[in-house]
Design a protein around this motif. Sequence first.
Motif, short mmCIF file in Angstrom:
data_model
loop_
_atom_site.label_atom_id
_atom_site.label_comp_id
_atom_site.label_asym_id
_atom_site.label_seq_id
_atom_site.Cartn_x
_atom_site.Cartn_y
_atom_site.Cartn_z
N THR A 35 -6.62 26.95 -80.97
CA THR A 35 -7.67 28.10 -80.71
C THR A 35 -8.17 28.72 -79.26
N ARG A 36 -7.54 27.80 -78.55
CA ARG A 36 -8.06 27.93 -77.14
C ARG A 36 -7.83 29.16 -76.60
N PHE A 37 -6.62 29.90 -76.83
CA PHE A 37 -6.65 31.26 -76.23
C PHE A 37 -6.69 32.21 -77.48
N LEU A 38 -7.14 31.83 -78.71
CA LEU A 38 -7.49 32.91 -79.74
C LEU A 38 -8.76 33.58 -79.71
N LEU A 39 -9.23 34.55 -80.43
CA LEU A 39 -10.12 35.20 -80.30
C LEU A 39 -11.25 34.46 -81.23
N TYR A 40 -10.94 33.39 -82.07
CA TYR A 40 -12.03 32.85 -82.77
C TYR A 40 -11.63 31.32 -82.22
N ASP A 41 -13.04 30.47 -82.47
CA ASP A 41 -12.98 29.21 -82.26
C ASP A 41 -12.49 28.25 -83.47
N PRO A 42 -12.40 26.92 -83.28
CA PRO A 42 -11.84 26.42 -84.47
C PRO A 42 -12.73 26.75 -85.73
N LYS A 43 -11.87 26.86 -86.87
CA LYS A 43 -12.52 27.20 -87.88
C LYS A 43 -12.85 26.01 -88.99
N THR A 44 -13.95 26.19 -89.76
CA THR A 44 -14.29 25.13 -90.80
C THR A 44 -13.37 25.30 -91.90
N ILE A 133 3.67 46.11 -79.19
CA ILE A 133 3.09 45.29 -78.02
C ILE A 133 2.88 43.73 -78.33
N GLY A 134 2.42 43.06 -77.39
CA GLY A 134 1.96 41.79 -77.32
C GLY A 134 0.62 41.69 -76.61
N ARG A 135 -0.57 41.39 -76.87
CA ARG A 135 -1.68 41.15 -76.09
C ARG A 135 -1.93 39.85 -76.18
N LEU A 136 -2.45 39.15 -75.00
CA LEU A 136 -2.87 37.81 -74.89
C LEU A 136 -3.91 37.51 -73.54
N ASP A 137 -4.56 36.51 -73.71
CA ASP A 137 -5.30 35.94 -72.57
C ASP A 137 -4.15 35.84 -71.39
N LEU A 157 -2.49 44.40 -67.04
CA LEU A 157 -3.29 43.30 -66.58
C LEU A 157 -4.48 43.74 -66.52
N PHE A 158 -5.45 43.70 -67.61
CA PHE A 158 -6.77 44.12 -67.49
C PHE A 158 -7.67 42.84 -67.13
N ARG A 159 -8.27 43.10 -66.00
CA ARG A 159 -9.13 42.02 -65.21
C ARG A 159 -10.35 42.05 -65.87
N GLN A 160 -10.81 40.88 -66.45
CA GLN A 160 -12.19 40.64 -67.19
C GLN A 160 -12.41 41.82 -68.08
N ASN A 161 -11.38 41.81 -69.04
CA ASN A 161 -11.43 42.84 -70.06
C ASN A 161 -12.33 42.28 -71.32
N GLU A 162 -12.39 41.30 -71.44
CA GLU A 162 -13.03 40.60 -72.91
C GLU A 162 -14.00 39.51 -72.44
N PHE A 163 -14.97 39.43 -73.02
CA PHE A 163 -15.96 38.18 -72.85
C PHE A 163 -15.72 37.55 -74.21
N LEU A 164 -15.04 36.27 -73.74
CA LEU A 164 -14.72 35.25 -75.17
C LEU A 164 -15.07 33.98 -74.63
N LYS A 165 -15.81 33.30 -75.65
CA LYS A 165 -16.03 31.85 -75.70
C LYS A 165 -16.97 31.69 -74.57
N GLY A 166 -17.65 32.73 -73.90
CA GLY A 166 -18.57 32.27 -72.98
C GLY A 166 -18.09 32.72 -71.40
#
Length: 185
Positions: A35-44, A133-137, A157-166
Amino acid sequence: MTYTLPIETDRLTLRRYVESDYDDLLKLQSNPDVTRFLLYDPKTPEQVKETLASRLADVPMDGPDQALTVAVIQRETGQHVGEVTLFVESFDHQGGEIGFVFHPEFHGRGFAAEAAIELLRLGFEELEMHRIIGRLDAANTGSAKLLKRLGMRQEALFRQNEFLKGEWTDEAVFAMLRDEWIKRS
């Protein structure tokens, strides 16, 4: 839009999820390395149950914001190695997006490429998409290399495009047109 499942390759079966995939999906979605590069944290476990329920739902792919996520199974062993997703971004513009998530123990074997090629084929040939398309960190260099191997080109390449995981993250966008797919095939 119609499509055919399961999809068989030399080494893999791409199929709908089934109830018995829960343990493999939990192993995948609860892993911090995955999940390191995904939009979610490790899931329960409870969150994975909800995810599996959505994977089990029959997706008609008949409107925007629809997604088809299929389990990728190694044919020789029956082992769940990951999943690939095809999103419908726009029916009017015949646009889609591809995504993939694989268990780390199966990295480097070509399974992600083999499965992703089939989803591109499904998108371009069966669903008649014009552009995928393929979008990724942008820090996810392994996935960027895979998209390039698939024949996709980096368009943005979108610079500082999303605020993820702090933290602010850069986003890379790769793309392929149906004409490029036809030439590649």
